[in-house]
Design a protein around this motif. Sequence first.
Motif, short mmCIF file in Angstrom:
data_model
loop_
_atom_site.label_atom_id
_atom_site.label_comp_id
_atom_site.label_asym_id
_atom_site.label_seq_id
_atom_site.Cartn_x
_atom_site.Cartn_y
_atom_site.Cartn_z
N SER A 79 11.81 12.80 10.67
CA SER A 79 11.61 11.95 11.84
C SER A 79 10.11 11.67 11.93
CB SER A 79 12.13 12.70 13.07
OG SER A 79 11.94 11.94 14.23
N HIS A 80 9.77 10.39 11.81
CA HIS A 80 8.35 10.02 11.69
C HIS A 80 7.79 9.36 12.94
CE1 HIS A 80 9.18 10.23 7.32
NE2 HIS A 80 10.19 9.41 7.58
N CYS A 81 6.53 9.68 13.24
CA CYS A 81 5.78 8.84 14.16
C CYS A 81 4.96 7.91 13.28
CB CYS A 81 4.85 9.69 15.03
SG CYS A 81 3.78 8.65 16.04
N GLY A 137 16.95 5.04 11.71
CA GLY A 137 16.61 4.60 13.05
C GLY A 137 15.19 4.06 13.06
N HIS A 138 14.99 3.00 13.79
CA HIS A 138 13.67 2.37 13.88
C HIS A 138 13.42 1.97 15.32
CE1 HIS A 138 13.14 1.76 9.45
NE2 HIS A 138 14.46 1.82 9.50
N THR A 139 12.36 2.46 15.92
CA THR A 139 12.09 2.09 17.32
C THR A 139 10.68 1.53 17.46
OG1 THR A 139 11.30 4.30 17.87
CG2 THR A 139 13.64 3.88 18.21
N ASP A 189 0.82 -1.22 0.00
CA ASP A 189 0.00 0.00 0.00
C ASP A 189 0.85 1.26 0.00
OD1 ASP A 189 -2.23 -1.37 -0.17
OD2 ASP A 189 -2.82 -1.21 1.97
N HIS A 190 1.81 1.27 0.94
CA HIS A 190 2.57 2.52 1.00
C HIS A 190 3.70 2.56 -0.01
CE1 HIS A 190 6.28 1.46 3.27
NE2 HIS A 190 6.69 2.56 2.73
N ILE A 191 4.10 1.37 -0.47
CA ILE A 191 5.23 1.34 -1.40
C ILE A 191 4.80 1.62 -2.84
CG2 ILE A 191 5.52 -1.03 -2.31
CD1 ILE A 191 8.32 -0.85 -0.83
N PRO A 200 8.44 2.34 -8.72
CA PRO A 200 9.34 2.52 -9.87
C PRO A 200 10.79 2.79 -9.47
CG PRO A 200 7.38 3.92 -10.06
CD PRO A 200 7.34 3.31 -8.69
N GLU A 201 10.99 3.19 -8.22
CA GLU A 201 12.37 3.50 -7.78
C GLU A 201 13.10 2.30 -7.20
OE1 GLU A 201 12.44 6.76 -5.08
OE2 GLU A 201 11.35 8.07 -6.46
N VAL A 202 12.41 1.18 -7.07
CA VAL A 202 13.07 0.02 -6.48
C VAL A 202 13.92 -0.69 -7.54
CG1 VAL A 202 12.74 -2.19 -5.30
CG2 VAL A 202 11.20 -0.27 -4.80
N VAL A 217 19.46 2.34 -2.10
CA VAL A 217 19.39 2.60 -3.54
C VAL A 217 17.96 2.98 -3.92
CG1 VAL A 217 19.60 1.54 -5.84
CG2 VAL A 217 21.34 1.08 -4.09
N ARG A 218 17.82 4.13 -4.55
CA ARG A 218 16.50 4.53 -5.09
C ARG A 218 16.74 4.98 -6.52
NH1 ARG A 218 14.20 7.96 0.12
NH2 ARG A 218 14.29 6.18 1.54
N TRP A 219 16.16 4.25 -7.46
CA TRP A 219 16.45 4.51 -8.87
C TRP A 219 15.64 5.71 -9.36
CZ3 TRP A 219 20.76 2.37 -9.88
CH2 TRP A 219 21.26 2.40 -11.18
N TRP A 261 13.40 7.36 11.49
CA TRP A 261 14.04 8.66 11.25
C TRP A 261 15.34 8.47 10.48
CZ3 TRP A 261 17.93 7.43 14.87
CH2 TRP A 261 17.51 6.57 15.90
N ALA A 262 15.67 9.45 9.66
CA ALA A 262 16.87 9.32 8.84
C ALA A 262 17.43 10.68 8.41
CB ALA A 262 16.56 8.52 7.57
N TYR A 263 18.75 10.74 8.32
CA TYR A 263 19.39 11.85 7.57
C TYR A 263 20.43 11.24 6.65
CZ TYR A 263 23.81 12.07 10.29
OH TYR A 263 25.03 11.79 10.87
C1 87F Z 1 11.68 4.63 -2.43
C2 87F Z 1 11.44 3.34 -2.84
C3 87F Z 1 10.78 2.48 -1.99
C4 87F Z 1 11.08 6.72 0.43
C5 87F Z 1 11.26 5.06 -1.17
O1 87F Z 1 12.12 8.45 5.94
C6 87F Z 1 10.35 2.86 -0.74
C7 87F Z 1 10.57 4.16 -0.32
O2 87F Z 1 9.55 3.91 1.76
C8 87F Z 1 10.14 4.64 0.97
N1 87F Z 1 11.49 6.34 -0.77
N2 87F Z 1 10.44 5.90 1.30
C9 87F Z 1 10.06 6.43 2.61
C10 87F Z 1 11.11 6.16 3.66
C11 87F Z 1 10.55 6.38 5.00
C12 87F Z 1 11.47 6.21 6.20
N3 87F Z 1 12.22 5.01 6.23
C13 87F Z 1 13.10 4.81 7.38
C14 87F Z 1 12.30 7.39 6.49
C15 87F Z 1 13.23 7.27 7.63
C16 87F Z 1 13.96 5.99 7.68
#
Ligand code: 87F
Length: 467
Positions: A287-289, A184-186, A104-106, A111-113, A163-165, A317-319
């Motif tokens: 940084s996500h909830c 980071g994942h909690t 659903d969310h992906i 297309p970037e995978v 990697v994101r194409w 969360w990520a940088y």
């Molecule tokens: C590209 C391809 C497939 C962003 C993507 O921000 C999946 C994704 O899930 C995808 N580009 N995202 C969102 C990433 C969300 C989240 N993941 C963990 C973060 C922080 C670290």
Amino acid sequence: MAGKGKDASSSNTKGKKKEVKKETGLGLSVKKDDNFGEWYSEVVVNGEMIEYYDISGCYILRPWAMSIWEILQTFFDAEIKKMKIKNCYFPLFVSPGVLQKEKDHIEGFAPEVAWVTKSGESELEVPIAIRPTSETVMYPYFSKWIRGHRDLPLRLNQWCNVVRWEFSNPTPFIRSREFLWQEGHTAFMKIPNFLLLTKSCFISSCCRIKECLSCCGVKLLFLCWLQESFLVLEILELYRRIYEEFLAVPVIKGKKSEHEKFAGGLYTTTVEAFIPNTGRGIQGATSHCLGQNFAKMFEINFENDKGEKAMVWQNSWAYTTRTIGVMIMVHGDDKGLVLPPKIASIQTLNESGIRAEVDSRDNYSPGWKYSNWEMKGVPLRIEIGPKDLANNQVRAVRRDNSAKIDIPMANLVEQVNDLLNDIQKSLFEVAKQKRDACIHTVNTWEEFAEALIQKKMILAPWCDEEV
Ligand code: 87F
């Protein structure tokens, strides 16, 4: 010093500049304000940060860039360890099965995978994906490892590449097909708020959360989101510090609109920077909830202290190495990179803890060396000539404003430290003034459109409701 190189810093005319460029590789052929895109490409290469690679959107990070990443990493890693977050490493590859779980969310990201379909000459029976992010890689194991409330909270981080194409215009550091990040994942259990409020440590933290949330425009949800927001906002504050204290880049903390948030989560907080040359905002880090969305998908359940089955709450969360690109875009000038002292791998005077390097190359003239280090953005250059030696002093030259300061040898460490602190502060202040001068408050759509054309950063009323 015997120099066969040419003094690039003394050549001002166009013809001469070209000649220098050909002979020495020094100097930029475009000005930052004339052709920003071209300027950026030249700065990252001539400043020895990046080498282009023969796969589009992939870049070599040279030691000059990697050392900045390592400084940011050292800071962030120590801070998250204080928060009891542990490092781990999960595999690069994702099986299609788990990726599908998250479909659903992906969907928008599919297309970037990037996929591996072959080994040698033979087709793989089942293609494997390369992680674009690691939710699907990690969460099945969260589900396995979390059994009871004593297994919580689970706080993990990993430093890795993803990697994101991407298909839109690749730009070194800013948008590349492979990049470095921490993710980071909690997972934790949600404690009723009245319990939290009896703990003094949480009460004092409330004030900070309240402040942050009010600047994000979230007020009503304050009480019920208190606990979930806590780590989300603590991490966001670390991201602000990376940008403002290390990279001297002003950022704005905020909450993404429903449209811009990470679709898999409940809400997304962000630090946003601004690039005056393009008039565009740029996402600095998020940084996500996540709420319980992933817990439902991956069945991350546990038995609570009453013996009941419950579901975890999560944050992520990520940088990324984008941080470096934003810093280059904000501070760089027509002579090349301008590095804030805190992240410059070469400062001065190693023994007193200042990162320094002596350029003893005898096949380049002093002038050539000056231009070379200016291109690489070194914050402070110290020149020692025969006259300086006779007077027991050195000459310091600031990269940020070209000011020249004579320093008696006896005060060297102290004055150099003061200068570096001043450069760090001044870079931030100049960048902030520039950014603030671009902020435009608007109240109507006409004003909004006009401000956008003028490359302004817009402050506008926002209800986050569709009409
Ligand atoms: C590209 C391809 C497939 C962003 C993507 O921000 C999946 C994704 O899930 C995808 N580009 N995202 C969102 C990433 C969300 C989240 N993941 C963990 C973060 C922080 C670290």
